[in-house]
Design a protein around this motif. Structure first.
Motif, PDB file in Angstrom:
ATOM      1  N   VAL A   1       0.849  -1.190   0.000  1.00 30.68           N
ATOM      2  CA  VAL A   1       0.000   0.000   0.000  1.00 30.68           C
ATOM      3  C   VAL A   1       0.889   1.246   0.000  1.00 30.68           C
ATOM      4  O   VAL A   1       1.727   1.430   0.882  1.00 30.68           O
ATOM      5  N   LEU A   2       0.698   2.111  -0.982  1.00 27.82           N
ATOM      6  CA  LEU A   2       1.586   3.253  -1.197  1.00 27.82           C
ATOM      7  C   LEU A   2       1.028   4.592  -0.735  1.00 27.82           C
ATOM      8  O   LEU A   2       1.672   5.628  -0.930  1.00 27.82           O
ATOM      9  N   ALA A   3      -0.146   4.594  -0.125  1.00 29.34           N
ATOM     10  CA  ALA A   3      -0.754   5.855   0.317  1.00 29.34           C
ATOM     11  C   ALA A   3      -1.793   5.534   1.377  1.00 29.34           C
ATOM     12  O   ALA A   3      -2.231   4.373   1.500  1.00 29.34           O
ATOM     13  N   PRO A   4      -2.221   6.525   2.147  1.00 23.16           N
ATOM     14  CA  PRO A   4      -3.291   6.272   3.115  1.00 23.16           C
ATOM     15  C   PRO A   4      -4.543   5.739   2.402  1.00 23.16           C
ATOM     16  O   PRO A   4      -4.955   6.295   1.379  1.00 23.16           O
ATOM     17  N   PRO A   5      -5.146   4.675   2.918  1.00 18.09           N
ATOM     18  CA  PRO A   5      -6.360   4.138   2.290  1.00 18.09           C
ATOM     19  C   PRO A   5      -7.486   5.168   2.303  1.00 18.09           C
ATOM     20  O   PRO A   5      -7.576   6.000   3.208  1.00 18.09           O
ATOM     21  N   ARG A   6      -8.333   5.103   1.277  1.00 15.97           N
ATOM     22  CA  ARG A   6      -9.540   5.926   1.226  1.00 15.97           C
ATOM     23  C   ARG A   6     -10.735   5.023   1.502  1.00 15.97           C
ATOM     24  O   ARG A   6     -10.912   3.995   0.828  1.00 15.97           O
ATOM     25  N   MET A   7     -11.551   5.404   2.466  1.00 19.16           N
ATOM     26  CA  MET A   7     -12.663   4.552   2.879  1.00 19.16           C
ATOM     27  C   MET A   7     -13.970   5.324   2.864  1.00 19.16           C
ATOM     28  O   MET A   7     -14.009   6.517   3.157  1.00 19.16           O
TER      29      MET A   7
ATOM     30  N   VAL B   1     -13.334   0.256   0.168  1.00 17.96           N
ATOM     31  CA  VAL B   1     -12.003   0.712   0.556  1.00 17.96           C
ATOM     32  C   VAL B   1     -11.155   0.764  -0.712  1.00 17.96           C
ATOM     33  O   VAL B   1     -11.106  -0.212  -1.465  1.00 17.96           O
ATOM     34  N   THR B   2     -10.508   1.903  -0.961  1.00 20.28           N
ATOM     35  CA  THR B   2      -9.674   2.052  -2.147  1.00 20.28           C
ATOM     36  C   THR B   2      -8.211   2.168  -1.718  1.00 20.28           C
ATOM     37  O   THR B   2      -7.862   2.999  -0.885  1.00 20.28           O
TER      38      THR B   2
ATOM     39  N   PHE C   1     -12.093  -2.283  -2.977  1.00 21.28           N
ATOM     40  CA  PHE C   1     -12.635  -3.503  -2.398  1.00 21.28           C
ATOM     41  C   PHE C   1     -14.026  -3.173  -1.861  1.00 21.28           C
ATOM     42  O   PHE C   1     -14.162  -2.453  -0.863  1.00 21.28           O
ATOM     43  N   ALA C   2     -15.057  -3.667  -2.542  1.00 23.18           N
ATOM     44  CA  ALA C   2     -16.431  -3.331  -2.197  1.00 23.18           C
ATOM     45  C   ALA C   2     -16.900  -4.101  -0.967  1.00 23.18           C
ATOM     46  O   ALA C   2     -16.430  -5.217  -0.690  1.00 23.18           O
ATOM     47  N   ARG C   3     -17.827  -3.502  -0.238  1.00 22.39           N
ATOM     48  CA  ARG C   3     -18.341  -4.138   0.973  1.00 22.39           C
ATOM     49  C   ARG C   3     -18.950  -5.503   0.674  1.00 22.39           C
ATOM     50  O   ARG C   3     -18.892  -6.410   1.516  1.00 22.39           O
ATOM     51  N   ARG C   4     -19.513  -5.656  -0.535  1.00 22.00           N
ATOM     52  CA  ARG C   4     -20.133  -6.944  -0.864  1.00 22.00           C
ATOM     53  C   ARG C   4     -19.099  -8.077  -0.983  1.00 22.00           C
ATOM     54  O   ARG C   4     -19.458  -9.245  -0.893  1.00 22.00           O
TER      55      ARG C   4
ATOM     56  N   ALA D   1     -12.525  -9.819   1.352  1.00 21.30           N
ATOM     57  CA  ALA D   1     -11.549  -8.877   0.818  1.00 21.30           C
ATOM     58  C   ALA D   1     -11.739  -7.488   1.424  1.00 21.30           C
ATOM     59  O   ALA D   1     -10.762  -6.792   1.746  1.00 21.30           O
ATOM     60  N   PHE D   2     -13.004  -7.100   1.608  1.00 20.66           N
ATOM     61  CA  PHE D   2     -13.302  -5.786   2.186  1.00 20.66           C
ATOM     62  C   PHE D   2     -12.804  -5.711   3.633  1.00 20.66           C
ATOM     63  O   PHE D   2     -12.173  -4.726   4.047  1.00 20.66           O
ATOM     64  N   LYS D   3     -13.053  -6.766   4.388  1.00 20.90           N
ATOM     65  CA  LYS D   3     -12.628  -6.796   5.783  1.00 20.90           C
ATOM     66  C   LYS D   3     -11.111  -6.728   5.907  1.00 20.90           C
ATOM     67  O   LYS D   3     -10.563  -6.020   6.754  1.00 20.90           O
ATOM     68  N   ALA D   4     -10.425  -7.477   5.024  1.00 20.88           N
ATOM     69  CA  ALA D   4      -8.961  -7.463   5.043  1.00 20.88           C
ATOM     70  C   ALA D   4      -8.420  -6.091   4.638  1.00 20.88           C
ATOM     71  O   ALA D   4      -7.462  -5.584   5.245  1.00 20.88           O
ATOM     72  N   ALA D   5      -9.018  -5.485   3.624  1.00 25.04           N
ATOM     73  CA  ALA D   5      -8.554  -4.184   3.138  1.00 25.04           C
ATOM     74  C   ALA D   5      -8.734  -3.099   4.200  1.00 25.04           C
ATOM     75  O   ALA D   5      -7.911  -2.184   4.315  1.00 25.04           O
ATOM     76  N   ARG D   6      -9.799  -3.197   4.990  1.00 27.18           N
ATOM     77  CA  ARG D   6     -10.049  -2.193   6.026  1.00 27.18           C
ATOM     78  C   ARG D   6      -8.977  -2.190   7.110  1.00 27.18           C
ATOM     79  O   ARG D   6      -8.765  -1.181   7.783  1.00 27.18           O
ATOM     80  N   LYS D   7      -8.282  -3.305   7.273  1.00 26.07           N
ATOM     81  CA  LYS D   7      -7.256  -3.414   8.301  1.00 26.07           C
ATOM     82  C   LYS D   7      -5.901  -2.884   7.830  1.00 26.07           C
ATOM     83  O   LYS D   7      -4.979  -2.739   8.645  1.00 26.07           O
TER      84      LYS D   7
END
Length: 321
Positions: free
Chosen positions: A272-278, A283-284, A299-302, A306-312
């Motif tokens: 990850v190269l920048a602060p995530p956008r949520m 999560v982008t 990573f879409a909530r649906r 993947a969404f749960k992992a990306a949020r972390k």
């Protein structure tokens, strides 16, 4: 990112009795030299007061950036357990302290530093319990001779002080002294990134395996005005705030780094190269991927897993499958 209690206590003892006004003036002068990347033949820290200003205002941030870089290297080489460390341009031993805290396996440290003031302060600060240390007075822009290879070689915030021709000579020499892993840390500026990129090219040509931050050995996918850098947040002591004229109780240190190894490590999917956008639906992440491409991926909530992992994930983290 906290300093080890024994190091914090040693710094506090070193700074006792120094007038805040004197410390603030020295800190401002030191900061100006670092930011301007002045190369006038002088060392950035060449007297005792400047060394104390470094302890109060720069050592905590430098320590935090180095510690985060070591963590990144260990993520992809969890088997690393170096016994010896060579600290190039060691200052008061900041990188050695971080390495000793990270790797209890370390038994000996060789510290190379050209500033008499920095060496004196470093010797008074001491090192981690059980770590044998040897200080050598040498300017790395002249020669590194009579030095044996070490498992771990560290060089932090040094390339910015050297002329390009000296950097070109230094990187192959550092690699020759590296038994297992070489870690270079630089300021998180566009110029710092360019220096890291050049060192990366030299090391790949020499046969090194790039562990971090890159998940690949291909050309960097970023191009100016973008650049690869990271950030670590650290707490400020009262003296730290007052010496820098700050008000908030924390500081964000921007840095860039490179970890190169004799052996390959685990190859993550991306970093990850920048602060995530949520937002509520996705999560982008801005990613550097193991195929050498850079892209933003949402990573879409649906996509529950993947969404749960990306949020972390945070800036600088690796993305696994």
């Amino acid at each position: 990112m906290q300093l080890p209690p024994s190091l914090r206590a040693a710094i506090d003892r070193e700074l006792e009795g120094i007038a805040l006004a004197d410390l603030a003036r020295a800190a401002e002068a030191l900061s100006n030299r670092y930011r301007a990347e002045i190369r006038d033949g002088r060392l950035h820290v060449d007297d005792g007061l400047a060394a104390c200003a470094y302890l109060a205002t720069r050592l905590p941030a430098t320590y935090a950036a180095i510690a985060r870089s070591l963590q990144a290297a260990t993520q992809v080489r969890p088997d690393l357990a170096p016994c010896s460390v060579l600290d190039i341009g060691a200052g008061p031993g900041t990188a050695t302290w971080a390495a000793a805290e990270h790797w209890p396996s370390l038994q000996s440290a060789s510290l190379i530093e050209g500033s008499t003031a920095m060496r004196s302060v470093g010797e008074r600060l001491g090192t981690a319990p059980g770590l044998r240390t040897e200080w050598k007075a040498a300017r790395i822009d002249t020669a590194l001779t009579g030095i044996a290879a070490h498992d771990l070689v560290l060089m932090a915030y040094v390339l910015d002080e050297l002329e390009p021709t000296l950097r070109d000579q230094l990187i192959p020499r550092l690699w020759a002294l590296t038994g297992e892993i070489l870690i270079i840390v630089e300021p998180g500026t566009s110029e710092g990134w360019k220096r890291i990129l050049h060192a990366r090219d030299q090391l790949i040509t020499a046969g090194a395996h790039i562990l971090a931050p890159c998940p690949h050995a291909r050309a960097c996918p970023l191009s100016p005005p973008d650049w690869c850098h990271f950030s670590v947040r650290l707490p400020r002591s009262r003296l730290h705030r007052e010496a820098k004229g700050g008000t908030v109780p924390w500081e964000d240190e921007k840095f860039t780094y490179l970890a190169a190894s004799r052996l390959p490590g685990i190859r993550p999917e991306a970093r990850v190269l920048a602060p995530p956008r949520m937002n509520k639906t996705a999560v982008t992440l801005k990613l550097c991927q193991k195929d050498g491409r850079g892209e933003e991926r949402s990573f879409a909530r649906r996509e529950r897993g993947a969404f749960k992992a990306a949020r972390k994930l945070d800036w600088g983290d690796i993305l696994q499958k």
